[in-house]
Design a protein around this motif. Structure first.
Motif, PDB file in Angstrom:
ATOM      1  N   PRO A   1      -7.256  11.626  20.314  1.00 46.60           N
ATOM      2  CA  PRO A   1      -6.277  10.570  19.982  1.00 46.60           C
ATOM      3  C   PRO A   1      -5.287  11.062  18.933  1.00 46.60           C
ATOM      4  CG  PRO A   1      -8.518   9.697  19.985  1.00 46.60           C
ATOM      5  CD  PRO A   1      -8.642  11.185  20.077  1.00 46.60           C
ATOM      6  N   PRO A   2      -3.990  10.773  19.099  1.00 48.06           N
ATOM      7  CA  PRO A   2      -2.986  11.319  18.184  1.00 48.06           C
ATOM      8  C   PRO A   2      -2.583  10.375  17.057  1.00 48.06           C
ATOM      9  CG  PRO A   2      -1.880  10.402  20.089  1.00 48.06           C
ATOM     10  CD  PRO A   2      -3.358  10.124  20.264  1.00 48.06           C
ATOM     11  N   TYR A   3      -3.205   9.200  16.967  1.00 43.50           N
ATOM     12  CA  TYR A   3      -2.685   8.167  16.087  1.00 43.50           C
ATOM     13  C   TYR A   3      -3.115   8.398  14.639  1.00 43.50           C
ATOM     14  CZ  TYR A   3      -2.648   6.160  20.742  1.00 43.50           C
ATOM     15  OH  TYR A   3      -2.483   5.976  22.083  1.00 43.50           O
ATOM     16  N   ARG A   4      -2.322   7.842  13.748  1.00 50.80           N
ATOM     17  CA  ARG A   4      -2.686   7.864  12.335  1.00 50.80           C
ATOM     18  C   ARG A   4      -3.903   6.964  12.099  1.00 50.80           C
ATOM     19  NH1 ARG A   4       3.353   6.972   9.700  1.00 50.80           N
ATOM     20  NH2 ARG A   4       4.119   9.104   9.979  1.00 50.80           N
ATOM     21  N   PRO A   5      -4.634   7.184  10.982  1.00 51.67           N
ATOM     22  CA  PRO A   5      -5.775   6.297  10.688  1.00 51.67           C
ATOM     23  C   PRO A   5      -5.326   4.848  10.543  1.00 51.67           C
ATOM     24  CG  PRO A   5      -5.818   8.257   9.292  1.00 51.67           C
ATOM     25  CD  PRO A   5      -4.502   8.274  10.004  1.00 51.67           C
ATOM     26  N   GLU A   6      -6.183   3.947  10.982  1.00 53.42           N
ATOM     27  CA  GLU A   6      -5.846   2.531  10.895  1.00 53.42           C
ATOM     28  C   GLU A   6      -5.725   2.096   9.439  1.00 53.42           C
ATOM     29  OE1 GLU A   6      -8.194  -0.129  13.132  1.00 53.42           O
ATOM     30  OE2 GLU A   6      -8.163   1.071  14.974  1.00 53.42           O
ATOM     31  N   PRO A   7      -4.852   1.120   9.173  1.00 50.35           N
ATOM     32  CA  PRO A   7      -4.688   0.670   7.783  1.00 50.35           C
ATOM     33  C   PRO A   7      -5.949  -0.005   7.272  1.00 50.35           C
ATOM     34  CG  PRO A   7      -3.513  -0.771   9.296  1.00 50.35           C
ATOM     35  CD  PRO A   7      -3.985   0.400  10.109  1.00 50.35           C
ATOM     36  N   PRO A   8      -6.250   0.136   5.995  1.00 48.13           N
ATOM     37  CA  PRO A   8      -7.454  -0.514   5.449  1.00 48.13           C
ATOM     38  C   PRO A   8      -7.278  -2.028   5.382  1.00 48.13           C
ATOM     39  CG  PRO A   8      -6.171   0.496   3.688  1.00 48.13           C
ATOM     40  CD  PRO A   8      -5.517   0.909   4.985  1.00 48.13           C
ATOM     41  N   GLU A   9      -8.392  -2.712   5.317  1.00 47.18           N
ATOM     42  CA  GLU A   9      -8.365  -4.164   5.204  1.00 47.18           C
ATOM     43  C   GLU A   9      -7.841  -4.576   3.826  1.00 47.18           C
ATOM     44  OE1 GLU A   9      -9.179  -6.818   7.239  1.00 47.18           O
ATOM     45  OE2 GLU A   9      -9.043  -5.307   8.820  1.00 47.18           O
ATOM     46  N   PRO A  10      -7.057  -5.660   3.757  1.00 47.10           N
ATOM     47  CA  PRO A  10      -6.588  -6.138   2.447  1.00 47.10           C
ATOM     48  C   PRO A  10      -7.760  -6.503   1.545  1.00 47.10           C
ATOM     49  CG  PRO A  10      -5.389  -7.195   4.251  1.00 47.10           C
ATOM     50  CD  PRO A  10      -6.518  -6.460   4.872  1.00 47.10           C
ATOM     51  N   VAL A  11      -7.602  -6.251   0.269  1.00 45.48           N
ATOM     52  CA  VAL A  11      -8.655  -6.492  -0.722  1.00 45.48           C
ATOM     53  C   VAL A  11      -8.268  -7.707  -1.550  1.00 45.48           C
ATOM     54  CG1 VAL A  11      -9.945  -5.526  -2.649  1.00 45.48           C
ATOM     55  CG2 VAL A  11      -9.230  -4.046  -0.762  1.00 45.48           C
ATOM     56  N   ARG A  12      -9.191  -8.637  -1.657  1.00 42.41           N
ATOM     57  CA  ARG A  12      -8.956  -9.823  -2.469  1.00 42.41           C
ATOM     58  C   ARG A  12      -9.072  -9.464  -3.948  1.00 42.41           C
ATOM     59  NH1 ARG A  12      -9.792 -15.439  -1.430  1.00 42.41           N
ATOM     60  NH2 ARG A  12     -10.820 -14.895   0.544  1.00 42.41           N
ATOM     61  N   GLU A  13      -8.113  -9.902  -4.739  1.00 44.60           N
ATOM     62  CA  GLU A  13      -8.148  -9.626  -6.170  1.00 44.60           C
ATOM     63  C   GLU A  13      -9.046 -10.636  -6.879  1.00 44.60           C
ATOM     64  OE1 GLU A  13      -4.182  -9.362  -7.659  1.00 44.60           O
ATOM     65  OE2 GLU A  13      -3.784  -7.471  -6.596  1.00 44.60           O
ATOM     66  N   ARG A  14      -9.244 -10.399  -8.170  1.00 45.91           N
ATOM     67  CA  ARG A  14     -10.195 -11.223  -8.906  1.00 45.91           C
ATOM     68  C   ARG A  14      -9.798 -12.687  -8.962  1.00 45.91           C
ATOM     69  NH1 ARG A  14     -11.705  -7.483 -14.213  1.00 45.91           N
ATOM     70  NH2 ARG A  14     -12.691  -5.764 -13.053  1.00 45.91           N
ATOM     71  N   ASP A  15      -8.509 -12.956  -8.949  1.00 46.22           N
ATOM     72  CA  ASP A  15      -8.056 -14.344  -9.025  1.00 46.22           C
ATOM     73  C   ASP A  15      -8.076 -15.038  -7.665  1.00 46.22           C
ATOM     74  OD1 ASP A  15      -6.063 -12.958  -7.816  1.00 46.22           O
ATOM     75  OD2 ASP A  15      -4.483 -13.474  -9.249  1.00 46.22           O
ATOM     76  N   GLY A  16      -8.552 -14.346  -6.619  1.00 49.20           N
ATOM     77  CA  GLY A  16      -8.665 -14.960  -5.307  1.00 49.20           C
ATOM     78  C   GLY A  16      -7.468 -14.757  -4.395  1.00 49.20           C
ATOM     79  N   TRP A  17      -6.407 -14.144  -4.884  1.00 48.07           N
ATOM     80  CA  TRP A  17      -5.208 -13.924  -4.083  1.00 48.07           C
ATOM     81  C   TRP A  17      -5.234 -12.529  -3.461  1.00 48.07           C
ATOM     82  CZ3 TRP A  17      -1.471 -17.616  -3.245  1.00 48.07           C
ATOM     83  CH2 TRP A  17      -1.528 -18.760  -4.053  1.00 48.07           C
ATOM     84  N   TYR A  18      -4.483 -12.391  -2.371  1.00 46.28           N
ATOM     85  CA  TYR A  18      -4.231 -11.093  -1.761  1.00 46.28           C
ATOM     86  C   TYR A  18      -2.815 -10.673  -2.136  1.00 46.28           C
ATOM     87  CZ  TYR A  18      -8.361 -11.885   1.127  1.00 46.28           C
ATOM     88  OH  TYR A  18      -9.629 -12.107   1.554  1.00 46.28           O
ATOM     89  N   ARG A  19      -2.677  -9.434  -2.587  1.00 45.03           N
ATOM     90  CA  ARG A  19      -1.377  -8.971  -3.064  1.00 45.03           C
ATOM     91  C   ARG A  19      -0.815  -7.914  -2.124  1.00 45.03           C
ATOM     92  NH1 ARG A  19      -0.023  -6.322  -9.034  1.00 45.03           N
ATOM     93  NH2 ARG A  19       2.179  -5.870  -8.617  1.00 45.03           N
ATOM     94  N   ASP A  20       0.474  -8.066  -1.814  1.00 46.44           N
ATOM     95  CA  ASP A  20       1.204  -7.075  -1.029  1.00 46.44           C
ATOM     96  C   ASP A  20       2.555  -6.868  -1.705  1.00 46.44           C
ATOM     97  OD1 ASP A  20       1.747  -5.299   1.054  1.00 46.44           O
ATOM     98  OD2 ASP A  20       2.811  -6.835   2.183  1.00 46.44           O
ATOM     99  N   GLY A  21       2.669  -5.782  -2.461  1.00 52.00           N
ATOM    100  CA  GLY A  21       3.872  -5.566  -3.260  1.00 52.00           C
ATOM    101  C   GLY A  21       3.962  -6.594  -4.358  1.00 52.00           C
TER     102      GLY A  21
END
Length: 606
Positions: free
Chosen positions: A70-90
């Motif tokens: 397979p030639p594809y890049r590794p799949e992106p990791p699962e988002p990680v929940r921060e301590r305050d319960g939110w998910y951060r993206d940028g």
């Protein structure tokens, strides 16, 4: 029996290949939905088509004896929940991980170089496999192995080395880039029409539409630079700041006063968009760019298409019909000899269409830069605003650095010197009464002075590494590569010594980038150092998992603040799955003796 089995497999592969056109149709429909705002279909369509490619790799291994990884890049990791319960993206927070997960997977699927090859294979492969049973009849089972290698060339992994592209590949790719620039220009033109209507009739409603359309134009600028090397900078004026209230707490807009800042903010944003010349230049560029791209693309497409259709007509269609075939505008052909005589003409048409493709693609990008790039006034305004922002960052950074040095001196060197002074007093008191004890204290003093000197050297190295003063930037970067836990290769040359402050800034930037790469699991890195046209460029590339965002890392923000003092720039490209490519650019001058010649240095530390 083996011959019949090979013929049956060839027929099965030909039938299976026709299903690829279904995948192409689904992907085109999903892309059309994306253009009208329905963004949730393209990613799943691309991943669904990968299932067909997976089956093709399996069949190539079983029936053609050609293993294809397979030639594809590794799949992106699962988002990680921060301590305050939110998910951060940028700089954006999300309560649930669905949107982040979908966005990362869409980026992972579309930015993978294998996706473009896979789409081309879906288009071309059915045409090839239609001839596969005939080829097996003529050549036997060895043709299947050749088809396996053909499949591996399209669907297998490839090293990302630009130098391995042959001339034909580069010209075909340039023709595709011409079509890509034209397609992006058409999309920009389509979305510019409602933007113009709103700007003329409903200016307050035009702001979000203009800002959204700018993202399409930014895509055109970015891809034109990636495809042709013609960089197109963003020309827009910086956004306005928050309004400042009057002494009585009200906000003034002309002769009107407002109690809340909402309407003053909307008024300022509307003026910012409509009074920016780049907004109107984008509209003109959408019309003229589409027209020019069409004019430059049409001859190449016409010649290549006509030549390929001629080859298909002469050697694929003609043998299966009884009457002579006409290859317009050439005479009728009914024999193999006539087809062989017309084949060089068809090949010449293909070559004539492909030969100027790289040059024409650059001309398309240069014309786009005329209308979509910054003017001199825009550059000056952006530079003034950038200097305002970096002045504050530099002041804060310098104050923090001075506090760090003061703290290190106070907590480290100063305490050691005080202790040494107290021991010297004890030595003076004991030298006459207890010489042995005085000698022991003198030995401790010698050890303490050595430790203080070592600590002082470490502190000085953190301020300005001695290797920079002694050997210059390029050798200092090589020393960093040798000390790095990564297997690092350094290439490049400098025709002279760079200014000392720029050397120190670049050195610490490279050190921070290598440290980040090692911290996030990279194994290899490469550093390219170059100086051209008064600009120092250092590119650090690693094979880490990607997904780096400057807003989320204090180290990257520190590099940006440090570069801001010299009006430098950090450009980060880090797709999900990697690789990460960080480019440091600083405008400077060479002022001393030449550095080392172009060499390549590799290091590996266990």
């Amino acid at each position: 029996m083996t011959y019949l089995r090979a013929l049956g497999r060839a027929g099965a592969l030909a039938v299976f290949a026709l299903l690829s056109w279904v995948d192409v149709l689904v992907e085109l429909i999903a892309f059309a939905l994306l253009c009208v705002g329905l963004v949730f279909f393209l990613g799943p369509a691309v991943e669904w088509a990968r299932g067909r490619s997976r089956v093709a790799r399996t069949l190539a291994a079983r029936w053609c004896d050609v293993e294809i990884a397979p030639p594809y890049r590794p799949e992106p990791p699962e988002p990680v929940r921060e301590r305050d319960g939110w998910y951060r993206d940028g700089n954006q927070l999300y309560k649930r991980a669905f949107w982040i997960r979908w966005q990362h997977r869409l980026t992972w699927a579309l930015e993978d170089p294998a996706a473009g090859r896979e789409f081309t294979w879906q288009l071309v492969n059915p045409l090839v496999t239609l001839l596969l049973p005939v080829a097996v009849l003529l050549g036997g089972s060895t043709v299947l192995r050749g088809y396996g290698h053909w499949t591996r060339w399209w669907l297998g992994p490839r090293p990302p080395v630009e130098a391995r592209k042959n001339r034909l590949h580069r010209h075909v790719e340039a023709l595709g880039h011409q079509g890509g620039i034209f397609a992006l220009s058409v999309v920009q033109l389509i979305f510019s029409l409602p933007q113009l209507v709103l700007m003329v009739g409903f200016p307050p409603l035009a702001v979000p539409v203009v800002l959204w359309t700018r993202s399409i134009t930014d895509t055109l600028r970015r891809e034109a630079g990636n495809w042709t090397g013609v960089r197109i900078a963003r020309p827009y004026l910086p956004p306005p700041g928050l309004p400042v209230p009057r002494p009585d707490g009200l906000y003034q807009v002309g002769k009107q006063l407002h109690e809340e800042p909402f309407w003053p903010v909307q008024h300022a944003r509307t003026r910012w968009v409509l009074r920016d010349r780049a907004t109107w230049r984008d509209l003109a560029g959408a019309v003229l760019g589409t027209l020019v791209s069409f004019v430059l693309l049409l001859p190449s497409i016409a010649l290549v298409t006509r030549g390929l259709l001629g080859l298909v007509t002469l050697w694929v269609w003609r043998p299966f019909v009884s009457s002579p075939v006409t290859w317009w505008p050439f005479p009728e052909v009914s024999t193999h000899l006539g087809a062989a005589a017309q084949t060089p003409v068809a090949l010449a048409m293909v070559v004539a269409g492909l030969a100027p493709a790289p040059w024409l693609a650059r001309q398309q990008a240069r014309f786009a830069r005329v209308w979509l790039g910054p003017t001199e006034a825009t550059r000056l305004a952006a530079r003034v605003e950038r200097l305002k922002q970096t002045r504050t960052d530099v002041t804060v950074t310098q104050a923090a650095e001075l506090r760090r040095i003061e703290r290190d001196l106070h907590d480290g060197i100063q305490s050691r010197l005080v202790a040494m002074g107290m021991k010297l007093g004890a030595v003076e008191a004991l030298v006459d009464t207890d010489p042995a004890a005085a000698k022991r204290l003198a030995a401790e003093l010698r050890t303490a002075s050595s430790e203080a000197l070592t600590e002082l050297r470490v502190l000085i190295r953190g301020i300005h590494p001695p290797v920079l003063s002694e050997r210059g930037l390029l050798d200092a970067v090589r020393a960093l590569a040798l000390d790095s836990p990564l297997k690092t290769e350094v290439t490049g040359s400098l025709p002279g010594r760079v200014e000392e402050p720029v050397e120190a800034c670049t050195y610490f930037a490279v050190s921070e980038l290598l440290g980040n790469a090692a911290k996030h699991g990279s194994k290899r890195a490469s550093i390219e150092v170059d100086f051209a046209d008064g600009q120092l460029t250092v590119v650090v590339t690693d094979d880490g998992p990607g997904g780096a965002v400057p807003a989320r890392g204090s180290g990257l923000r520190g590099i940006e603040r440090r570069l801001g003092a010299f009006d430098g720039r950090l450009t980060l490209t880090s797709p999900i799955g990697g690789p990460t490519r960080a480019m440091v650019e600083i405008t400077c001058q060479l002022d001393r003796e030449p550095s080392s010649p172009r060499t390549s240095t590799s290091s590996e530390t266990a």
